[in-house]
Design a protein around this motif. Structure first.
Motif, PDB file in Angstrom:
ATOM      1  N   UNK A 103       0.833  -1.168   0.060  1.00  0.00           N
ATOM      2  CA  UNK A 103      -0.271   0.128  -0.228  1.00  0.00           C
ATOM      3  C   UNK A 103       1.013   1.161   0.210  1.00  0.00           C
ATOM      4  N   UNK A 104       2.068   1.125   1.020  1.00  0.00           N
ATOM      5  CA  UNK A 104       2.843   2.425   0.802  1.00  0.00           C
ATOM      6  C   UNK A 104       3.260   2.587  -0.469  1.00  0.00           C
ATOM      7  N   UNK A 105       3.871   1.855  -1.149  1.00  0.00           N
ATOM      8  CA  UNK A 105       4.682   2.295  -2.372  1.00  0.00           C
ATOM      9  C   UNK A 105       3.409   2.311  -3.406  1.00  0.00           C
ATOM     10  N   UNK A 106       2.467   1.523  -3.418  1.00  0.00           N
ATOM     11  CA  UNK A 106       1.558   1.473  -4.345  1.00  0.00           C
ATOM     12  C   UNK A 106       0.793   2.719  -4.482  1.00  0.00           C
ATOM     13  N   UNK A 107       0.108   2.859  -3.017  1.00  0.00           N
ATOM     14  CA  UNK A 107      -0.658   4.327  -3.051  1.00  0.00           C
ATOM     15  C   UNK A 107      -0.081   5.396  -3.322  1.00  0.00           C
ATOM     16  N   UNK A 108       1.234   5.642  -2.776  1.00  0.00           N
ATOM     17  CA  UNK A 108       1.948   7.060  -2.873  1.00  0.00           C
ATOM     18  C   UNK A 108       2.314   7.077  -4.466  1.00  0.00           C
ATOM     19  N   UNK A 109       2.915   5.887  -5.053  1.00  0.00           N
ATOM     20  CA  UNK A 109       3.306   6.059  -6.408  1.00  0.00           C
ATOM     21  C   UNK A 109       2.005   6.525  -7.265  1.00  0.00           C
ATOM     22  N   UNK A 110       0.909   5.814  -7.146  1.00  0.00           N
ATOM     23  CA  UNK A 110      -0.243   6.005  -7.814  1.00  0.00           C
ATOM     24  C   UNK A 110      -0.821   7.427  -7.622  1.00  0.00           C
ATOM     25  N   UNK A 111      -0.961   7.865  -6.464  1.00  0.00           N
ATOM     26  CA  UNK A 111      -1.377   9.178  -6.140  1.00  0.00           C
ATOM     27  C   UNK A 111      -0.575  10.280  -6.551  1.00  0.00           C
ATOM     28  N   UNK A 112       0.853  10.255  -6.542  1.00  0.00           N
ATOM     29  CA  UNK A 112       1.693  10.998  -6.944  1.00  0.00           C
ATOM     30  C   UNK A 112       1.445  11.342  -8.551  1.00  0.00           C
ATOM     31  N   UNK A 113       1.252   9.919  -9.093  1.00  0.00           N
ATOM     32  CA  UNK A 113       1.228   9.969 -10.526  1.00  0.00           C
ATOM     33  C   UNK A 113      -0.234  10.659 -11.029  1.00  0.00           C
ATOM     34  N   UNK A 114      -1.284  10.319 -10.341  1.00  0.00           N
ATOM     35  CA  UNK A 114      -2.325  10.548 -10.816  1.00  0.00           C
ATOM     36  C   UNK A 114      -2.756  11.971 -10.482  1.00  0.00           C
ATOM     37  N   UNK A 151       4.431  18.146 -22.605  1.00  0.00           N
ATOM     38  CA  UNK A 151       3.462  17.100 -21.911  1.00  0.00           C
ATOM     39  C   UNK A 151       3.825  15.717 -22.345  1.00  0.00           C
ATOM     40  N   UNK A 152       4.340  15.518 -23.384  1.00  0.00           N
ATOM     41  CA  UNK A 152       4.570  14.023 -23.654  1.00  0.00           C
ATOM     42  C   UNK A 152       5.894  13.531 -22.650  1.00  0.00           C
ATOM     43  N   UNK A 153       6.593  14.174 -22.250  1.00  0.00           N
ATOM     44  CA  UNK A 153       7.907  13.705 -21.404  1.00  0.00           C
ATOM     45  C   UNK A 153       7.296  13.695 -19.971  1.00  0.00           C
ATOM     46  N   UNK A 154       6.644  15.044 -19.646  1.00  0.00           N
ATOM     47  CA  UNK A 154       6.092  14.991 -18.180  1.00  0.00           C
ATOM     48  C   UNK A 154       5.152  14.106 -17.929  1.00  0.00           C
ATOM     49  N   UNK A 155       4.044  13.957 -18.923  1.00  0.00           N
ATOM     50  CA  UNK A 155       2.985  12.774 -18.621  1.00  0.00           C
ATOM     51  C   UNK A 155       3.522  11.632 -18.705  1.00  0.00           C
ATOM     52  N   UNK A 156       4.604  11.415 -19.725  1.00  0.00           N
ATOM     53  CA  UNK A 156       5.004  10.017 -19.796  1.00  0.00           C
ATOM     54  C   UNK A 156       5.541   9.486 -18.312  1.00  0.00           C
ATOM     55  N   UNK A 157       6.601  10.412 -17.708  1.00  0.00           N
ATOM     56  CA  UNK A 157       7.049   9.995 -16.408  1.00  0.00           C
ATOM     57  C   UNK A 157       6.193  10.011 -15.570  1.00  0.00           C
ATOM     58  N   UNK A 158       5.028  10.773 -15.338  1.00  0.00           N
ATOM     59  CA  UNK A 158       3.806  10.617 -14.221  1.00  0.00           C
ATOM     60  C   UNK A 158       3.214   9.375 -14.582  1.00  0.00           C
ATOM     61  N   UNK A 159       2.775   9.101 -15.803  1.00  0.00           N
ATOM     62  CA  UNK A 159       2.026   7.911 -16.260  1.00  0.00           C
ATOM     63  C   UNK A 159       2.744   6.644 -15.830  1.00  0.00           C
ATOM     64  N   UNK A 160       4.226   6.718 -15.876  1.00  0.00           N
ATOM     65  CA  UNK A 160       4.782   5.601 -15.733  1.00  0.00           C
ATOM     66  C   UNK A 160       4.874   5.146 -14.204  1.00  0.00           C
ATOM     67  N   UNK A 161       4.843   6.256 -13.451  1.00  0.00           N
ATOM     68  CA  UNK A 161       4.904   6.099 -12.014  1.00  0.00           C
ATOM     69  C   UNK A 161       3.463   5.570 -11.412  1.00  0.00           C
ATOM     70  N   UNK A 162       2.488   6.327 -12.138  1.00  0.00           N
ATOM     71  CA  UNK A 162       1.378   5.946 -11.447  1.00  0.00           C
ATOM     72  C   UNK A 162       0.755   4.493 -12.135  1.00  0.00           C
ATOM     73  N   UNK A 163       1.433   4.147 -13.240  1.00  0.00           N
ATOM     74  CA  UNK A 163       1.087   2.712 -13.687  1.00  0.00           C
ATOM     75  C   UNK A 163       1.735   1.894 -12.712  1.00  0.00           C
ATOM     76  N   UNK A 164       2.809   2.033 -12.591  1.00  0.00           N
ATOM     77  CA  UNK A 164       3.284   1.125 -11.214  1.00  0.00           C
ATOM     78  C   UNK A 164       2.775   1.070 -10.082  1.00  0.00           C
TER      79      UNK A 164
END
Ligand code: HEM
Length: 234
Positions: free
Chosen positions: A48-59, A90-103
């Motif tokens: 939860x710690x990693x999952x929720x934090x990565x997801x919330x930062x990304x989303x 947008x592609x670079x920033x969205x790509x990085x945030x999207x990847x964090x969120x995906x993990x």
């Protein structure tokens, strides 16, 4: 432009926005005990710690990125950044945030499906909303190579023109016809998430943003019996 296209990109956005706003209001008014993020931390902290934090930062990054990127009129930024550069950012920033969120989201989904205690205590909508967000995220990531192949920024201008027209009640979906399928499915599913929002645990997002009001809340006046003074405490 066929009927289905007009429906999904000129009418459906308003259905989703109306259900999102009125539905949230009705749920807050009628069902406050169900208004929660329904944390499963007590059942299992693992993932939860990693999952929720990565997801919330990304989303949250993606949420604000989409809002600012789509809704800022072209004339506001045209003097200091070209559409092509803005799209690249947008592609670079969205790509990085999207990847964090995906993990993060994949970890949350894995935990919810494979931990028997969490699976048993999940509502159907808990699982459904995670799966929908996961598909939406994957679709968003699939659009990246398509956007890279139109590096002049035209796709971004078409999308932001459509979104701004929706918000200013001048819908016109003609520009979207030529877009590749992942964009269209991403848009329709994105609107569907707003539609489903009031019926799921996503209502906690309102409260998340609502907590910002705490910074501006008035002082509490505390009267001390012993000293007979008014004290201001936060
Ligand atoms: C506005 C700021 C937000 C706050 C303060 C917040 C807070 C929380 C909290 C406390 C939880 C319970 C899980 C945990 O203990 O970590 C949670 C879960 C969740 N949040 Fe948020 N959230 C926010 C924004 C969002 C956004 C923008 C989305 C997606 C659109 C979202 C989707 C979810 C989902 C799907 C879960 C369930 C995860 C699971 O399977 O356990 N949240 N959130």
């Amino acid at each position: 432009m066929n009927l289905l296209h007009s429906f999904f990109f000129s009418v459906y956005p308003y259905i989703c926005l109306a259900v999102f706003l009125m539905g949230s209001l009705a749920r807050f008014d009628r069902d406050q005990y169900t208004w929660k993020s329904d944390s499963s931390q007590l059942l299992r902290k693992g993932q939860l710690k990693w999952g929720s934090n990565l997801f919330h930062v990304g989303i949250l990054f993606l949420f604000f990125g989409h809002s600012v990127g789509l809704l800022t009129p072209h004339w506001v930024y045209e003097s200091f950044i070209s559409p092509a550069d803005k799209q690249l950012v947008a592609i670079i920033a969205g790509g990085v945030a999207g990847t964090l969120c995906f993990i993060g989201l994949s970890m949350l989904l894995h935990r919810r499906i494979f931990d028997p205690r969490i699976r048993l205590t999940s509502h159907r909508t808990d699982l459904m909303i995670l799966i929908i967000l996961w598909i939406q995220l994957v679709l968003g990531l699939i659009t990246l190579p398509f956007s890279l192949s139109h590096s002049d920024g035209t796709v971004m201008l078409v999308l932001s023109d459509w979104a701004q027209r929706i918000f200013t009640f001048r819908p016109d979906a003609a520009g979207l016809v030529a877009l590749a399928w992942p964009y269209k499915v991403h848009l329709v599913l994105g609107m569907t998430i707003f539609f489903l929002f009031p019926f799921s645990r996503l209502v906690h997002v309102w409260s998340g943003f609502g907590t910002l009001a705490y910074v501006l809340r008035p002082y509490q006046v505390v009267r001390s019996r012993r000293l007979g003074l008014n004290k201001r405490v936060r």
